[in-house]
Design a protein around this motif. Structure first.
Motif, PDB file in Angstrom:
ATOM      1  N   GLU A  20     107.324  40.247 -31.591  1.00  0.00           N
ATOM      2  CA  GLU A  20     107.822  39.193 -30.556  1.00  0.00           C
ATOM      3  C   GLU A  20     109.206  39.374 -30.623  1.00  0.00           C
ATOM      4  N   SER A  21     109.961  39.310 -31.718  1.00  0.00           N
ATOM      5  CA  SER A  21     111.478  39.154 -31.609  1.00  0.00           C
ATOM      6  C   SER A  21     112.094  40.383 -31.004  1.00  0.00           C
ATOM      7  N   ILE A  22     111.246  41.670 -31.447  1.00  0.00           N
ATOM      8  CA  ILE A  22     111.771  42.936 -30.818  1.00  0.00           C
ATOM      9  C   ILE A  22     111.592  42.973 -29.365  1.00  0.00           C
ATOM     10  N   ILE A  23     110.342  42.243 -28.909  1.00  0.00           N
ATOM     11  CA  ILE A  23     110.179  42.357 -27.694  1.00  0.00           C
ATOM     12  C   ILE A  23     111.094  41.502 -26.919  1.00  0.00           C
ATOM     13  N   ALA A  24     111.617  40.208 -27.542  1.00  0.00           N
ATOM     14  CA  ALA A  24     112.412  39.296 -26.786  1.00  0.00           C
ATOM     15  C   ALA A  24     113.834  40.007 -26.587  1.00  0.00           C
ATOM     16  N   ALA A  25     114.174  40.628 -27.677  1.00  0.00           N
ATOM     17  CA  ALA A  25     115.435  41.282 -27.514  1.00  0.00           C
ATOM     18  C   ALA A  25     115.476  42.382 -26.444  1.00  0.00           C
ATOM     19  N   ALA A  26     114.415  43.185 -26.473  1.00  0.00           N
ATOM     20  CA  ALA A  26     114.375  44.319 -25.495  1.00  0.00           C
ATOM     21  C   ALA A  26     114.301  43.704 -24.056  1.00  0.00           C
ATOM     22  N   CYS A  27     113.751  42.571 -23.691  1.00  0.00           N
ATOM     23  CA  CYS A  27     113.603  42.131 -22.484  1.00  0.00           C
ATOM     24  C   CYS A  27     114.971  41.546 -21.941  1.00  0.00           C
ATOM     25  N   ALA A  28     115.698  40.764 -23.108  1.00  0.00           N
ATOM     26  CA  ALA A  28     117.109  40.253 -22.562  1.00  0.00           C
ATOM     27  C   ALA A  28     118.036  41.348 -22.446  1.00  0.00           C
ATOM     28  N   ARG A  29     117.805  42.235 -23.189  1.00  0.00           N
ATOM     29  CA  ARG A  29     118.847  43.421 -23.041  1.00  0.00           C
ATOM     30  C   ARG A  29     118.445  43.926 -21.901  1.00  0.00           C
ATOM     31  N   SER A 584     100.291  41.150 -32.999  1.00  0.00           N
ATOM     32  CA  SER A 584      99.556  40.534 -34.192  1.00  0.00           C
ATOM     33  C   SER A 584     100.669  40.514 -35.394  1.00  0.00           C
ATOM     34  N   GLY A 585     100.248  39.441 -36.425  1.00  0.00           N
ATOM     35  CA  GLY A 585     100.860  39.354 -37.656  1.00  0.00           C
ATOM     36  C   GLY A 585     101.174  40.636 -38.365  1.00  0.00           C
ATOM     37  N   PRO A 586     101.732  40.318 -39.473  1.00  0.00           N
ATOM     38  CA  PRO A 586     102.141  41.566 -40.256  1.00  0.00           C
ATOM     39  C   PRO A 586     101.014  42.172 -40.677  1.00  0.00           C
ATOM     40  N   ASP A 587     100.856  43.474 -41.078  1.00  0.00           N
ATOM     41  CA  ASP A 587      99.973  44.420 -41.461  1.00  0.00           C
ATOM     42  C   ASP A 587     100.082  44.778 -42.907  1.00  0.00           C
ATOM     43  N   SER A 588      99.428  45.234 -43.663  1.00  0.00           N
ATOM     44  CA  SER A 588      99.285  45.353 -45.220  1.00  0.00           C
ATOM     45  C   SER A 588     100.262  46.642 -45.658  1.00  0.00           C
ATOM     46  N   ALA A 589     100.554  47.418 -44.752  1.00  0.00           N
ATOM     47  CA  ALA A 589     101.201  48.694 -45.086  1.00  0.00           C
ATOM     48  C   ALA A 589     102.502  48.325 -45.382  1.00  0.00           C
ATOM     49  N   LEU A 590     103.091  49.296 -46.089  1.00  0.00           N
ATOM     50  CA  LEU A 590     104.519  48.991 -46.839  1.00  0.00           C
ATOM     51  C   LEU A 590     105.646  49.164 -45.795  1.00  0.00           C
ATOM     52  N   GLY A 591     105.445  49.903 -44.758  1.00  0.00           N
ATOM     53  CA  GLY A 591     106.351  49.959 -43.765  1.00  0.00           C
ATOM     54  C   GLY A 591     106.219  49.335 -42.703  1.00  0.00           C
ATOM     55  N   ASN A 592     106.932  49.366 -41.462  1.00  0.00           N
ATOM     56  CA  ASN A 592     107.340  48.245 -40.323  1.00  0.00           C
ATOM     57  C   ASN A 592     106.658  48.907 -39.067  1.00  0.00           C
ATOM     58  N   ASP A 593     106.183  50.328 -39.281  1.00  0.00           N
ATOM     59  CA  ASP A 593     106.067  51.052 -38.150  1.00  0.00           C
ATOM     60  C   ASP A 593     105.170  50.581 -37.017  1.00  0.00           C
ATOM     61  N   CYS A 594     104.034  49.760 -37.613  1.00  0.00           N
ATOM     62  CA  CYS A 594     103.285  49.066 -37.002  1.00  0.00           C
ATOM     63  C   CYS A 594     103.776  48.130 -36.021  1.00  0.00           C
ATOM     64  N   ALA A 595     104.521  47.296 -36.309  1.00  0.00           N
ATOM     65  CA  ALA A 595     105.143  46.224 -35.412  1.00  0.00           C
ATOM     66  C   ALA A 595     106.062  46.802 -34.608  1.00  0.00           C
ATOM     67  N   VAL A 596     106.799  47.869 -34.699  1.00  0.00           N
ATOM     68  CA  VAL A 596     107.471  48.515 -33.800  1.00  0.00           C
ATOM     69  C   VAL A 596     106.860  49.217 -32.789  1.00  0.00           C
ATOM     70  N   LYS A 597     105.961  49.800 -33.160  1.00  0.00           N
ATOM     71  CA  LYS A 597     105.042  50.465 -31.960  1.00  0.00           C
ATOM     72  C   LYS A 597     104.472  49.635 -31.239  1.00  0.00           C
ATOM     73  N   GLN A 598     104.041  48.543 -31.726  1.00  0.00           N
ATOM     74  CA  GLN A 598     103.185  47.400 -30.882  1.00  0.00           C
ATOM     75  C   GLN A 598     104.372  46.812 -29.866  1.00  0.00           C
ATOM     76  N   ALA A 599     105.526  46.519 -30.362  1.00  0.00           N
ATOM     77  CA  ALA A 599     106.707  45.976 -29.684  1.00  0.00           C
ATOM     78  C   ALA A 599     106.812  46.833 -28.590  1.00  0.00           C
ATOM     79  N   GLU A 600     107.258  48.117 -28.906  1.00  0.00           N
ATOM     80  CA  GLU A 600     107.633  49.073 -27.670  1.00  0.00           C
ATOM     81  C   GLU A 600     106.355  49.281 -26.578  1.00  0.00           C
ATOM     82  N   ALA A 601     105.224  49.477 -27.416  1.00  0.00           N
ATOM     83  CA  ALA A 601     104.082  49.651 -26.180  1.00  0.00           C
ATOM     84  C   ALA A 601     103.860  48.423 -25.261  1.00  0.00           C
ATOM     85  N   ILE A 602     104.067  47.131 -25.856  1.00  0.00           N
ATOM     86  CA  ILE A 602     104.010  46.009 -24.843  1.00  0.00           C
ATOM     87  C   ILE A 602     105.236  46.201 -23.756  1.00  0.00           C
ATOM     88  N   PHE A 603     106.627  46.388 -24.508  1.00  0.00           N
ATOM     89  CA  PHE A 603     107.409  46.441 -23.478  1.00  0.00           C
ATOM     90  C   PHE A 603     107.160  47.192 -22.281  1.00  0.00           C
TER      91      PHE A 603
END
Lengths: 659, 220
Positions: A20-29, A584-603
């Motif tokens: 959500e925060s990535i999307i918010a930043a991308a939108c404001a930007r 979605s909330g955090p996944d169990s994977a070690l990295g953050n790729d899932c969140a970034v992918k989701q944010a970019e796709a939604i944006f």
């Protein structure tokens, strides 16, 4: 500090987790007017990190949430005839089975008597093993219990200085108010060196305490130094060539954060913790490996780096299990273990060869970008990262409201589009796009959804699991499952210079996909690696401790299960209009790729023609004293300023991004 | 951030400090104007929300051997509901808390801001960062008994843990340089009293061209 909210926005984002925060930043930007709200009083949702007292109140909240607050349906009157209201969740139901334990003396006089003695479970510590409500009472006991020590009530440092840090507003509970008042005193006094102040408040004991080993940490000390802790709810690391690092750099949000290298990749084998050699230098310097093994490992890792080109070497076994494939690769069992668990970090039971090779390759490609392991950790905790994006969003005009709950989404019945939200003040806020973190969605909306769970444990310990190394290291250790069918447990150990815990302690995060409750899933790993005080048997425990002197002691721990909704697809929420986007909330994977992918796709879905998080102008490059030709403000102002100001009228796009 | 010291190239014993300074206070008290005046020698009558700008940089030749770079962090205008991210506060070494002498409510909020400040950031040694109280828009001050007297202000600063206070006007350029100098003096004194024990050696900042620390980017 609060004035009334505007009621027109382009994008309303509900929830301040990472996507959500990535999307918010991308939108404001990109010039959108963004309202970003969270019903909680802290940033990050399940991505948050807490000071120690912050975590205690989070624990309390999640243990007490049992009774659902009475349905407030006042908002229904604000829904017009051609509209439908979709109510949002009031409370968070993503956290379960929260249990916490304290293994150190909760009474400051207790360990003062015996310099250098092991902290002995006092009457109050035993409560640690009972239910939680008793445990919380034990905490209060400490606060009041230490008061009589020095005649004058609440004189500065005596009482556990609870941390206030992130939540000065948390004054609604009894403990909170007390804390705040203490803290005011604390702020005004010059705080002496922690060790001195700790002893200073108990004058008669001063000398003995000073002689005590500094390592003996007491519960009041942990509480007093509580703001040195930044305890993440979800434990993640950044792959140095992962999507999050790329995004941080590209958007220049990286300027808000600092990182430390994860310095040690460890493996647990035959009851011992060993370092995994992964870089060329590591392999050559490794003393455990034989010359032959070194060559084998180098050969295999070199192959993995460009395995796609060497099709014939794995093609036949492409769909076999990676663990079986490794057996055919002229590797000793030792090396197979390293590769499977600590480099590829994949499941022995069900990872196929191709995925295993990809994971190994990803690991190897990340080596060397920022040091000789593939991982970085953000100083002050993972919880910094969503806040960095929030800062970026705010800098570009986004409006932030924490503690702001949204009662419902307002949907136009005919158009099937969401047109507004109604907040807890009954204010209607219109927007074109709505981004909602899925914990805000009611059970009714989620009826077709099934979730996974993540088992988490957080320990505060007294020394590193890697006892021979220098003490300021960040380590990651994969603990393979003891029985087939169980998941491997990922353990991350943070030191105080990662700004996540007080001096002379370590913060240990354990994470795995859940089978049962977090405690059931993780206790065996904790007991293997750490010395955990037994309940009630003081004598036996002390003897045992001498024998197990090598293991770090657990001072305090918490276990909980967190919902993992990362695999839920948008089509599961078929009752939501299409301009409501779900994170979605955090996944169990070690990295953050899932969140970034989701944010970019939604944006990109919202704004297909806009660039995702382009670099902002460098503040040092913004020229203020251009020729002031702005009509409404002749002579005084400067162009860049005027343009930026107009953002509320959506003119940010005119501003050249100065690239 | 605090006192990044560098030895200047050829010049012997030149010290360079980079200080992060926060400018906080209620909406419309003139935070941005103060920064603009101080950094860019500009003043605008028109209130501007602060958008797209993180901080402004002011370089001071403190003395012949000391260069001070002040990063003045404005609160992004819209973080105005008091929900500041920790990102904003962290590693700051000084602060201006601003109120508007013509609006009593902004003075009442000063303690709240100071409290928030102290709860979010401390110096590495655990003490609060030095904060200066600025009574801004003093050019518009109406003579009335409601305004606190200087001795009351001194008392207020003492009780509130402020290092000092100044009556300022961004419009007429009153006392802004003086206040900044006073704050820098405090920051430098802190630096002297508690030299930076933290070694920043292994902290990483990310940028496009990361240091090729281990230049062998592959394992083999």
């Amino acid at each position: 500090m609060a004035d009334r909210l505007l009621s027109e926005f382009d994008v309303v984002v509900i929830g301040t987790g990472l996507p959500e925060s990535i999307i918010a930043a991308a939108c404001a930007r990109s010039g959108q007017r963004v309202l970003h709200v969270d019903s909680r009083n802290y940033y990050g949702g399940n991505w948050a990190s807490f000071s120690f007292s912050g975590l205690l109140s989070w624990i309390k909240e999640n243990q007490e949430k049992a009774d659902p607050c009475e349905e407030n349906t006042a908002w229904q009157e604000l829904i017009l005839e051609n509209e439908e209201g979709i109510p949002l969740n009031e409370g968070d139901q993503t956290i379960q089975n929260v249990e916490h334990f304290c293994y150190v003396s909760q009474d400051s006089t207790e360990d003062v008597e015996e310099a250098g003695a092991l902290p002995r479970p006092s009457a109050s510590t035993t409560s640690a093993f009972s239910t939680v409500s008793e445990e919380t009472s034990a905490i209060t006991e400490v606060e009041s219990g230490c008061l009589p020590l020095d005649g004058e009530t609440k004189s500065e440092e005596t009482c556990p200085q609870s941390v206030t840090g992130s939540d000065p507003e948390r004054t609604n509970d009894k403990e909170g108010t007390e804390v705040t008042s203490l803290e005011e005193k604390y702020c005004n006094s010059i705080m002496p060196d922690p060790s001195v102040s700790e002893t200073g408040n108990n004058k008669s004991e001063l000398i003995t305490e000073a002689a005590a080993e500094p390592r003996e940490i007491t519960y009041p000390q942990i509480v007093k130094e509580g703001r040195r802790f930044n305890i993440d709810l979800i434990s993640k690391l950044l792959y140095s060539r992962g999507l999050l690092i790329d995004l941080l750099i590209k958007s220049n949000v990286s300027r808000y954060a600092e990182f430390k290298n994860v310095t040690h990749i460890l493996v647990f084998r035959d009851g011992k913790v060993e370092q995994v050699p992964c870089s060329r230098a590591d392999i050559f310097n490794n003393k455990q490996l034989t010359m032959v093994e070194k060559r084998m490992l180098m050969r295999f890792l070199t192959f993995c780096l460009d395995f796609e080109q060497r099709h014939d070497e794995y093609q036949a076994q492409k769909d076999c299990k990676f663990s079986d494939y490794l057996k055919t690769q002229k590797l000793t069992p030792n090396l197979q273990h390293f590769i499977l668990h600590s480099i590829a970090m994949v499941s022995e039971a069900d990872c196929c060869t191709i995925d295993g090779l990809k994971a190994t390759q990803k690991f190897l490609q990340c080596l060397g970008r920022y040091g000789n392991t593939p991982f970085l950790f953000p100083l002050y905790g993972q919880g910094e990262i969503p806040q960095c994006f929030c800062r970026m969003c705010a800098v570009f005009g986004g409006i932030y409201c924490l503690r702001h709950s949204i009662k419902c989404l307002v949907v136009d019945k005919e158009l099937r589009r969401c047109k507004a939200i109604i907040d807890h003040f009954g204010q209607r806020i219109n927007a074109s796009y709505f981004v909602v973190e899925d914990s805000y969605l009611s059970e009714k909306i989620c009826k077709n959804v099934s979730y996974r769970q993540i088992s988490r444990a957080v320990l505060i310990t007294d020394r590193s699991i890697q006892n021979e190394s220098s003490d300021q290291q960040i380590s990651i250790l994969t603990v393979p499952p003891m029985e087939k069918g169980q998941p491997a447990v990922c353990l991350v150990e943070l030191c105080s210079s990662a700004m996540t815990c007080m001096k002379n302690t370590y913060l240990v995060h354990l994470t795995c996909p859940s089978i049962q409750t977090a405690k059931e899933d993780l206790t065996h790993v904790v007991e293997q690696l750490f010395s955990v005080a037994e309940t009630g048997e003081v004598g036996a425990r002390e003897g045992e401790d001498e024998g197990e002197g090598q293991k770090p002691k657990v001072l305090w721990s918490v276990y909980f299960n967190m919902r993992d909704s990362s695999s839920v697809v948008r089509s599961s929420y078929d009752s939501l209009p299409s301009n409501v986007y779900v994170c979605s909330g955090p996944d169990s994977a070690l990295g953050n790729d899932c969140a970034v992918k989701q944010a970019e796709a939604i944006f990109q879905e919202m704004f297909p023609n806009e660039e995702f998080c382009p670099p902002p102008p460098n503040p040092e490059d913004i020229i203020y004293d251009g020729d002031g030709t702005q009509p409404e403000d002749p002579g005084f102002s400067n162009p860049s300023e005027d343009k930026t100001e107009n953002v509320s009228e959506k003119s940010l796009k005119e501003e050249p991004p100065e690239e | 951030m605090a006192g990044a010291e560098r030895r200047g190239g050829g010049i012997p014993e030149t010290r360079e400090h980079l200080f992060k300074v926060l400018v906080i206070g209620e909406l419309g008290v003139g935070k941005t104007s103060i920064i603009k005046r101080y950094v860019h020698q500009l003043f605008s009558q028109h209130y501007r929300a602060t958008i797209g700008v993180d901080f402004a940089l002011k370089v001071l030749n403190w003395d012949t051997r000391t260069l001070v770079r002040l990063q003045l962090w404005d609160i992004a205008g819209q973080e105005r509901f008091g929900n500041m991210t920790r990102v904003y506060y962290k590693e700051a070494v000084g602060a201006f808390v601003v109120f508007d002498v013509t609006r009593g409510s902004t003075f009442e909020a000063v303690s709240k801001w100071k409290h928030d400040l102290d709860s979010k950031v401390l110096l590495p040694n655990g003490t609060p960062i030095p904060a200066i109280l600025l009574a801004n828009k003093c050019d518009q001050k109406k003579e009335s008994s409601q305004n606190p007297s200087p001795s009351q202000m001194n008392q207020f600063c003492k009780e509130g843990g402020f290092a000092g206070w100044f009556e300022t006007s961004a419009k007429d350029n009153i006392n802004i340089d003086e206040a900044a100098r006073f704050l820098v003096e405090n920051i430098l004194a802190n630096l002297k009293a508690f030299p930076n024990e933290e070694n920043d050696v292994d902290k990483l900042k990310l940028d496009l061209n990361p240091l090729k620390a281990e230049s062998k980017s592959q394992c083999c």
